[in-house]
Scaffold this motif. Structure first.
Motif, PDB file in Angstrom:
ATOM      1  N   ALA A   1       7.547 -16.760 -11.549  1.00 49.85           N
ATOM      2  CA  ALA A   1       7.369 -16.125 -12.854  1.00 49.85           C
ATOM      3  C   ALA A   1       6.273 -15.066 -12.803  1.00 49.85           C
ATOM      4  O   ALA A   1       6.405 -13.985 -13.389  1.00 49.85           O
ATOM      5  CB  ALA A   1       7.033 -17.181 -13.911  1.00 49.85           C
ATOM      6  N   TYR A   2       5.202 -15.367 -12.075  1.00 55.36           N
ATOM      7  CA  TYR A   2       4.110 -14.385 -11.978  1.00 55.36           C
ATOM      8  C   TYR A   2       4.573 -13.125 -11.260  1.00 55.36           C
ATOM      9  O   TYR A   2       4.258 -12.008 -11.681  1.00 55.36           O
ATOM     10  CB  TYR A   2       2.918 -15.003 -11.255  1.00 55.36           C
ATOM     11  N   ARG A   3       5.303 -13.307 -10.164  1.00 55.39           N
ATOM     12  CA  ARG A   3       5.790 -12.139  -9.413  1.00 55.39           C
ATOM     13  C   ARG A   3       6.701 -11.266 -10.276  1.00 55.39           C
ATOM     14  O   ARG A   3       6.751 -10.050 -10.111  1.00 55.39           O
ATOM     15  CB  ARG A   3       6.520 -12.580  -8.147  1.00 55.39           C
ATOM     16  N   LEU A   4       7.413 -11.892 -11.230  1.00 55.66           N
ATOM     17  CA  LEU A   4       8.321 -11.137 -12.087  1.00 55.66           C
ATOM     18  C   LEU A   4       7.623 -10.574 -13.329  1.00 55.66           C
ATOM     19  O   LEU A   4       7.894  -9.438 -13.743  1.00 55.66           O
ATOM     20  CB  LEU A   4       9.479 -12.035 -12.522  1.00 55.66           C
ATOM     21  N   PHE A   5       6.712 -11.354 -13.918  1.00 53.08           N
ATOM     22  CA  PHE A   5       6.104 -10.941 -15.179  1.00 53.08           C
ATOM     23  C   PHE A   5       4.921  -9.994 -15.005  1.00 53.08           C
ATOM     24  O   PHE A   5       4.729  -9.090 -15.822  1.00 53.08           O
ATOM     25  CB  PHE A   5       5.634 -12.172 -15.973  1.00 53.08           C
ATOM     26  N   ALA A   6       4.106 -10.207 -13.966  1.00 56.95           N
ATOM     27  CA  ALA A   6       2.889  -9.386 -13.802  1.00 56.95           C
ATOM     28  C   ALA A   6       3.202  -7.890 -13.714  1.00 56.95           C
ATOM     29  O   ALA A   6       2.527  -7.085 -14.358  1.00 56.95           O
ATOM     30  CB  ALA A   6       2.096  -9.858 -12.588  1.00 56.95           C
ATOM     31  N   PRO A   7       4.218  -7.486 -12.921  1.00 56.18           N
ATOM     32  CA  PRO A   7       4.526  -6.045 -12.883  1.00 56.18           C
ATOM     33  C   PRO A   7       4.952  -5.491 -14.240  1.00 56.18           C
ATOM     34  O   PRO A   7       4.670  -4.336 -14.552  1.00 56.18           O
ATOM     35  CB  PRO A   7       5.671  -5.960 -11.860  1.00 56.18           C
ATOM     36  N   ILE A   8       5.643  -6.328 -15.048  1.00 54.58           N
ATOM     37  CA  ILE A   8       6.068  -5.869 -16.374  1.00 54.58           C
ATOM     38  C   ILE A   8       4.849  -5.566 -17.239  1.00 54.58           C
ATOM     39  O   ILE A   8       4.765  -4.504 -17.873  1.00 54.58           O
ATOM     40  CB  ILE A   8       6.955  -6.932 -17.052  1.00 54.58           C
ATOM     41  N   LEU A   9       3.885  -6.482 -17.258  1.00 55.00           N
ATOM     42  CA  LEU A   9       2.681  -6.261 -18.053  1.00 55.00           C
ATOM     43  C   LEU A   9       1.877  -5.082 -17.518  1.00 55.00           C
ATOM     44  O   LEU A   9       1.307  -4.303 -18.285  1.00 55.00           O
ATOM     45  CB  LEU A   9       1.825  -7.522 -18.052  1.00 55.00           C
ATOM     46  N   ARG A  10       1.823  -4.953 -16.186  1.00 52.55           N
ATOM     47  CA  ARG A  10       1.092  -3.837 -15.592  1.00 52.55           C
ATOM     48  C   ARG A  10       1.737  -2.502 -15.966  1.00 52.55           C
ATOM     49  O   ARG A  10       1.053  -1.535 -16.301  1.00 52.55           O
ATOM     50  CB  ARG A  10       1.023  -3.994 -14.077  1.00 52.55           C
ATOM     51  N   ASP A  11       3.069  -2.465 -15.924  1.00 51.83           N
ATOM     52  CA  ASP A  11       3.771  -1.229 -16.293  1.00 51.83           C
ATOM     53  C   ASP A  11       3.539  -0.890 -17.766  1.00 51.83           C
ATOM     54  O   ASP A  11       3.365   0.284 -18.125  1.00 51.83           O
ATOM     55  CB  ASP A  11       5.271  -1.369 -16.020  1.00 51.83           C
ATOM     56  N   LEU A  12       3.544  -1.918 -18.612  1.00 56.72           N
ATOM     57  CA  LEU A  12       3.288  -1.677 -20.028  1.00 56.72           C
ATOM     58  C   LEU A  12       1.868  -1.155 -20.257  1.00 56.72           C
ATOM     59  O   LEU A  12       1.645  -0.238 -21.059  1.00 56.72           O
ATOM     60  CB  LEU A  12       3.496  -2.968 -20.826  1.00 56.72           C
ATOM     61  N   SER A  13       0.910  -1.744 -19.523  1.00 61.01           N
ATOM     62  CA  SER A  13      -0.473  -1.302 -19.647  1.00 61.01           C
ATOM     63  C   SER A  13      -0.634   0.142 -19.172  1.00 61.01           C
ATOM     64  O   SER A  13      -1.318   0.954 -19.808  1.00 61.01           O
ATOM     65  CB  SER A  13      -1.391  -2.221 -18.839  1.00 61.01           C
ATOM     66  N   ASP A  14       0.015   0.456 -18.053  1.00 57.73           N
ATOM     67  CA  ASP A  14      -0.060   1.822 -17.530  1.00 57.73           C
ATOM     68  C   ASP A  14       0.592   2.815 -18.485  1.00 57.73           C
ATOM     69  O   ASP A  14       0.089   3.916 -18.699  1.00 57.73           O
ATOM     70  CB  ASP A  14       0.613   1.907 -16.159  1.00 57.73           C
ATOM     71  N   ALA A  15       1.733   2.407 -19.045  1.00 58.67           N
ATOM     72  CA  ALA A  15       2.415   3.293 -19.983  1.00 58.67           C
ATOM     73  C   ALA A  15       1.534   3.546 -21.201  1.00 58.67           C
ATOM     74  O   ALA A  15       1.409   4.687 -21.676  1.00 58.67           O
ATOM     75  CB  ALA A  15       3.750   2.673 -20.416  1.00 58.67           C
ATOM     76  N   LYS A  16       0.907   2.488 -21.709  1.00 63.39           N
ATOM     77  CA  LYS A  16       0.009   2.641 -22.858  1.00 63.39           C
ATOM     78  C   LYS A  16      -1.148   3.558 -22.505  1.00 63.39           C
ATOM     79  O   LYS A  16      -1.526   4.447 -23.288  1.00 63.39           O
ATOM     80  CB  LYS A  16      -0.508   1.271 -23.291  1.00 63.39           C
ATOM     81  N   GLN A  17      -1.713   3.367 -21.289  1.00 65.85           N
ATOM     82  CA  GLN A  17      -2.848   4.186 -20.875  1.00 65.85           C
ATOM     83  C   GLN A  17      -2.460   5.653 -20.770  1.00 65.85           C
ATOM     84  O   GLN A  17      -3.219   6.546 -21.171  1.00 65.85           O
ATOM     85  CB  GLN A  17      -3.396   3.699 -19.519  1.00 65.85           C
ATOM     86  N   GLN A  18      -1.276   5.924 -20.227  1.00 65.66           N
ATOM     87  CA  GLN A  18      -0.835   7.312 -20.092  1.00 65.66           C
ATOM     88  C   GLN A  18      -0.639   7.968 -21.459  1.00 65.66           C
ATOM     89  O   GLN A  18      -0.963   9.141 -21.648  1.00 65.66           O
ATOM     90  CB  GLN A  18       0.464   7.374 -19.296  1.00 65.66           C
TER      91      GLN A  18
END
Length: 307
Positions: free
Chosen positions: A64-81
């Motif tokens: 679950a971590y391997r699948l969920f962590a990238p999703i949250l990271r991508d969302l955080s990066d998108a928000k930051q951009q």
């Protein structure tokens, strides 16, 4: 399943403790535990086992971590951009650096970074590669800039700079050493080297062992400013990356001698905890200090070496 639950799950996975995870997410512990239970019920899988060492993820939790962590990271990066279009990067980063990097380029890197990203708070310390990597594993450091040893790293690493190590002597040394030197020639020199806790010393010792050469080590000193002063005022020599003694080389008080057969090199890398991906601010800091390292290495390479 919602983003909030995924955030709680990733926090618990990375912290290994409901208390620390709740503090990180700024919620009370029962609320976090309830959301984790709801997520487990929805997935039909137990994600954590409670042990004396804390909350240990199950195999389903690892997946679950391997699948969920990238999703949250991508969302955080998108928000930051998106946010960065109208505001600056902000946050706090805690970084550790080996002394040779801290001595040579940290001050300049911090000045550049603070000017470009004034809303980011930086806490920096220096230390040995081994202790810095332990700090990354324990979570006291967000990331560290270290010397890569010959053993395989157990932390994700970003390559920053490959640099030759050189023999450094006083410009007025009576030994008349030329350049390049064979590594075997080091056995004839009275040496000042870092202690065995220092990653740079481990590089030299390993090559000496491989080449079956016994070095004459007169002093062990980890403070590069002290090493530089001792070499400048004596007939002793040291083996260090050129950027660690760049001031003396640039001023002409020290002389660098290349080493061949074999060459002695060190690799500078940035390591971080696999459970804590680098933040946008951390990645920008790594970019700045990498650029400063490359520039410093290029600048010192233009200083004439010993003939």
């Amino acid at each position: 399943m919602d983003i909030r639950q995924l955030g709680y799950f990733v926090s618990l996975f990375e912290e290994g403790s409901t208390t620390r995870a709740a503090r990180r997410m700024n919620v009370v512990q029962p609320a976090l535990s309830m959301q984790i239970t709801k997520l487990e019920d929805e997935l039909g899988q137990k994600l954590f086992e409670r042990t004396s060492q804390g909350m240990v993820p199950t195999s389903a939790g690892e997946l679950a971590y391997r699948l969920f962590a990238p999703i949250l990271r991508d969302l955080s990066d998108a928000k930051q951009q998106i946010v960065s279009r109208s505001s600056t990067v902000s946050g706090r980063i805690v970084v550790g650096l080996v002394a040779s990097v801290a001595t040579s380029v940290l001050a300049r890197s911090l000045a550049v970074f603070a000017r470009q990203y004034p809303e980011v708070e930086v806490s920096a310390c220096d230390g040995y590669s081994s202790s810095l990597m332990e700090g990354v594993r324990a979570g006291s450091l967000d990331f560290a800039i270290v010397n890569k040893g010959r053993r395989r790293l157990d932390l994700p690493a970003i390559d920053m700079l490959d640099e030759e190590m050189v023999v450094v002597t006083s410009a007025g040394s009576a030994r008349g050493l030329g350049s390049p030197l064979m590594f075997r020639d080091l056995a004839k020199l009275p040496l000042i080297l870092p202690s065995k806790r220092n990653g740079l010393r481990l590089i030299v010792d390993k090559i000496a062992e491989d080449e079956d050469i016994e070095l004459s080590i007169r002093l062990e000193v980890d403070a590069f400013a002290t090493v530089e002063q001792l070499v400048r005022n004596s007939d002793w020599a040291t083996v260090l990356p050129a950027i660690a003694v760049s001031r003396g080389l640039s001023e002409g008080s020290l002389r660098a001698h290349r080493i061949v057969a074999p060459r002695v090199t060190r690799q500078i890398v940035c390591v971080h905890n696999p459970r804590r991906p680098l933040s946008a601010a951390a990645r920008l800091f790594v970019e700045v200090i990498t650029a400063e390292l490359v520039a410093a290495a290029a600048e010192i390479s233009r200083v004439p070496a010993a003939d």
